[in-house]
Design an enzyme around this catalytic site. Structure first.
Site, PDB file in Angstrom:
ATOM      1  N   HIS A 135       0.833  -1.201   0.000  1.00  0.00           N
ATOM      2  CA  HIS A 135       0.000   0.000   0.000  1.00  0.00           C
ATOM      3  C   HIS A 135       0.874   1.261   0.000  1.00  0.00           C
ATOM      4  O   HIS A 135       0.605   2.216  -0.742  1.00  0.00           O
ATOM      5  CB  HIS A 135      -0.925  -0.013   1.226  1.00  0.00           C
ATOM      6  N   GLN A 147       3.982   1.564  -1.101  1.00  0.00           N
ATOM      7  CA  GLN A 147       4.635   1.696  -2.401  1.00  0.00           C
ATOM      8  C   GLN A 147       3.648   2.159  -3.463  1.00  0.00           C
ATOM      9  O   GLN A 147       4.002   2.928  -4.365  1.00  0.00           O
ATOM     10  CB  GLN A 147       5.291   0.368  -2.800  1.00  0.00           C
ATOM     11  N   ASP A 148       2.403   1.724  -3.359  1.00  0.00           N
ATOM     12  CA  ASP A 148       1.360   2.153  -4.292  1.00  0.00           C
ATOM     13  C   ASP A 148       1.145   3.665  -4.179  1.00  0.00           C
ATOM     14  O   ASP A 148       1.070   4.368  -5.193  1.00  0.00           O
ATOM     15  CB  ASP A 148       0.064   1.393  -3.996  1.00  0.00           C
ATOM     16  N   HIS A 149       1.069   4.167  -2.960  1.00  0.00           N
ATOM     17  CA  HIS A 149       0.919   5.613  -2.761  1.00  0.00           C
ATOM     18  C   HIS A 149       2.100   6.366  -3.349  1.00  0.00           C
ATOM     19  O   HIS A 149       1.933   7.402  -4.002  1.00  0.00           O
ATOM     20  CB  HIS A 149       0.797   5.945  -1.270  1.00  0.00           C
TER      21      HIS A 149
END
Length: 107
Positions: free
Chosen positions: A77, A79-81
């Site tokens: 999550h 890294q996604d942001h």
């Protein structure tokens, strides 16, 4: 999850979110013709990305030294942001360039 790891995860999430928010503010400023503010906001967005990059570099260094980083949903999550923030900043630069060109054409 340790407090230290949660700080890393939250740091990445915050940095990515801040980068995206500053990039959006830069687009809004450019849309209003305030290119000086747009550049200032892009600078702030890039500073947020540098902070995240420093956190990632520390994680990679530890990994290289044999200290494995557990990959869980929190890290994914985070890294996604961060990747969303990076992409948004890149796109904002292009949108601002378009607004700048339009302003020059109108002038």
């Amino acid at each position: 999850m340790t407090d230290e790891r949660m700080q890393v995860v939250m740091g990445l999430i915050i940095a990515g979110g801040n980068a995206k928010n500053h990039a959006m503010e830069a687009i809004t400023a450019a849309k209003q013709g305030d290119f000086e503010l747009a550049e200032e906001k892009l600078k702030e967005a890039n500073e947020a990305l540098v902070n995240a990059h420093n956190v990632q570099t520390e994680m990679l260094t530890k990994e290289a030294q044999g200290e494995h980083t557990e990959i869980d949903l929190y890290m994914v999550h985070a890294q996604d942001h961060l990747m969303t923030g990076i992409t948004f900043v890149d796109l904002a630069k292009e949108i601002i360039a378009v607004y700048r060109n339009l302003a020059e054409i109108k002038a």
